[in-house]
Design a protein around this motif. Structure first.
Motif, PDB file in Angstrom:
ATOM      1  N   ARG A 117       0.978  -1.344  -0.020  1.00  0.00           N
ATOM      2  CA  ARG A 117       0.232  -0.071  -0.034  1.00  0.00           C
ATOM      3  C   ARG A 117       0.791   1.224  -0.136  1.00  0.00           C
ATOM      4  O   ARG A 117       0.266   2.620  -0.191  1.00  0.00           O
ATOM      5  N   PHE A 118       2.066   1.183   0.153  1.00  0.00           N
ATOM      6  CA  PHE A 118       3.010   2.414   0.326  1.00  0.00           C
ATOM      7  C   PHE A 118       3.171   3.206  -0.855  1.00  0.00           C
ATOM      8  O   PHE A 118       3.299   2.685  -2.183  1.00  0.00           O
ATOM      9  N   PRO A 120       5.542   6.184  -2.292  1.00  0.00           N
ATOM     10  CA  PRO A 120       6.824   6.704  -2.047  1.00  0.00           C
ATOM     11  C   PRO A 120       6.654   8.170  -2.391  1.00  0.00           C
ATOM     12  O   PRO A 120       7.280   9.006  -1.875  1.00  0.00           O
ATOM     13  N   THR A 121       5.568   8.576  -3.038  1.00  0.00           N
ATOM     14  CA  THR A 121       5.632   9.876  -3.827  1.00  0.00           C
ATOM     15  C   THR A 121       5.095  10.975  -2.751  1.00  0.00           C
ATOM     16  O   THR A 121       4.958  11.940  -2.769  1.00  0.00           O
ATOM     17  N   ARG A 122       4.494  10.368  -1.411  1.00  0.00           N
ATOM     18  CA  ARG A 122       3.718  11.135  -0.732  1.00  0.00           C
ATOM     19  C   ARG A 122       5.019  11.792   0.318  1.00  0.00           C
ATOM     20  O   ARG A 122       4.622  12.466   1.315  1.00  0.00           O
ATOM     21  N   GLY A 123       6.069  11.492   0.353  1.00  0.00           N
ATOM     22  CA  GLY A 123       7.177  11.922   1.289  1.00  0.00           C
ATOM     23  C   GLY A 123       7.384  11.520   2.582  1.00  0.00           C
ATOM     24  O   GLY A 123       8.108  12.115   3.273  1.00  0.00           O
ATOM     25  N   VAL A 124       6.690  10.355   2.975  1.00  0.00           N
ATOM     26  CA  VAL A 124       6.565   9.725   4.364  1.00  0.00           C
ATOM     27  C   VAL A 124       7.744   8.605   4.139  1.00  0.00           C
ATOM     28  O   VAL A 124       7.673   7.947   3.336  1.00  0.00           O
ATOM     29  N   GLN A 125       8.523   8.681   5.327  1.00  0.00           N
ATOM     30  CA  GLN A 125       9.565   7.477   5.353  1.00  0.00           C
ATOM     31  C   GLN A 125       8.733   6.219   5.669  1.00  0.00           C
ATOM     32  O   GLN A 125       7.873   6.046   6.130  1.00  0.00           O
ATOM     33  N   PHE A 126       9.313   5.245   4.989  1.00  0.00           N
ATOM     34  CA  PHE A 126       8.440   3.768   5.053  1.00  0.00           C
ATOM     35  C   PHE A 126       8.315   3.397   6.726  1.00  0.00           C
ATOM     36  O   PHE A 126       7.163   2.957   6.810  1.00  0.00           O
ATOM     37  N   PRO A 127       9.277   3.267   7.373  1.00  0.00           N
ATOM     38  CA  PRO A 127       9.132   3.136   8.697  1.00  0.00           C
ATOM     39  C   PRO A 127       8.115   3.694   9.532  1.00  0.00           C
ATOM     40  O   PRO A 127       7.144   3.035  10.038  1.00  0.00           O
TER      41      PRO A 127
END
Length: 298
Positions: A117-118, A120-127
């Protein structure tokens, strides 16, 4: 001077291993042609930290079409390098009775869901994005599978809100909150709060035969009430008593001798100085009156 001690491995491995051995063992196979990428602290020569590698893998994952072998390998690499995040989340539940490996397996499901569901374009770190998903999957596992007593899902979900409100109100008031205070805080009926508090404690069933230390060693079974068969006769006895007091003394005495002293008709006739036939007729008439419930009249 004593030599510097090697840092313990993050994955709970053998303390005798060096940091380089741990990193080499934990490094994932990658889909980029080389067998392994060395993982290490940011800035270390020849190493890539987990966050950087995760970002690179997600960028590569976004470029690949679905259902291709390379995409499957990239996804598997993302799962493998982020397993330490699952283990970190699982340590929050170490006090539970469930084996830690089972909790890690459940948390891995949450990790896989987070990877799928992640964005990456939202600028949030995955952890930052993945940790709540992993914790939510583990909590859902405890909510739905660990309880030995079935609790409605509505109360299970409400228990999360009630427990949070209890913690907040405890800090605010410096004491355990009361049911009306919790209900007012959540704007729900007090009955729902009481039902939720009971449901929140329903994780384990107590054995009826287990001894209770605070009860002097008595088991719960020893303190449970039981149905007394004599209770059904209380109402009948009271009715008979009410009817007996309305009988003349001689007839009342006949009833007492026959049914309370257990004398035969022959013995009653001797006791009262009358024939057995007369005693028999009186008994029949008295019992008929008693069964009808009518008052005795001379």
């Amino acid at each position: 001077m004593t030599p510097d001690r090697a840092e313990p491995p993050l994955d709970g491995g053998d303390p005798g291993e060096t940091e380089e051995d741990t990193e080499a063992a934990a490094a994932p196979r990658t889909p980029f042609g080389t067998d392994r990428l060395p993982l290490g602290r940011p800035g270390a020569r020849g190493s890539v930290d987990v966050r950087t590698l995760t970002r690179v893998l997600f960028e590569r994952l976004a470029e690949l079409p679905p259902e291709t072998p390379e995409r499957v390998r990239v996804r598997a690499a993302l799962i493998e390098i982020n397993i330490p995040l699952v283990r970190y989340a699982a340590t929050r539940f170490r006090s539970r009775s469930e084996p830690m490996e089972d909790i890690v397996q459940v948390g891995t499901i949450g990790l896989i869901n987070a990877i799928d569901r992640f964005d990456p374009t939202r600028g949030v770190q995955f952890p930052t994005y993945a940790l709540p998903t992993i914790l939510g999957e583990i909590k859902r596992y405890f909510r739905d599978n660990v309880r030995t007593m079935h609790v409605p899902r509505r109360l299970q979900e409400l228990w999360v809100q009630v427990s949070s409100a209890m913690e907040e109100l405890t800090v605010t008031h410096g004491r355990a909150p009361k049911v009306p205070e919790i209900a007012a805080n959540l704007r729900i009926p007090e009955e729902d709060v009481r039902a939720c508090l009971d449901a929140g404690r329903a994780y384990n069933a107590a054995s009826l035969e287990a001894a209770q230390e605070h009860e002097g060693g008595l088991a719960l079974l020893d303190r449970l009430g039981y149905e007394d068969s004599a209770l059904a006769d209380v109402e009948h006895r009271d009715m008979v008593r009410h009817l007996l007091v309305q009988l003349p003394e001689r007839e009342r005495r006949i009833i007492m001798l026959r049914f309370f002293a257990n004398l035969t008709q022959s013995q009653i006739s001797t006791e009262l100085g009358m024939s057995q036939m007369h005693v028999s007729r009186l008994l029949s008439r008295i019992l008929a009156r008693l069964r009808s419930g009518n008052s005795w009249e001379e």
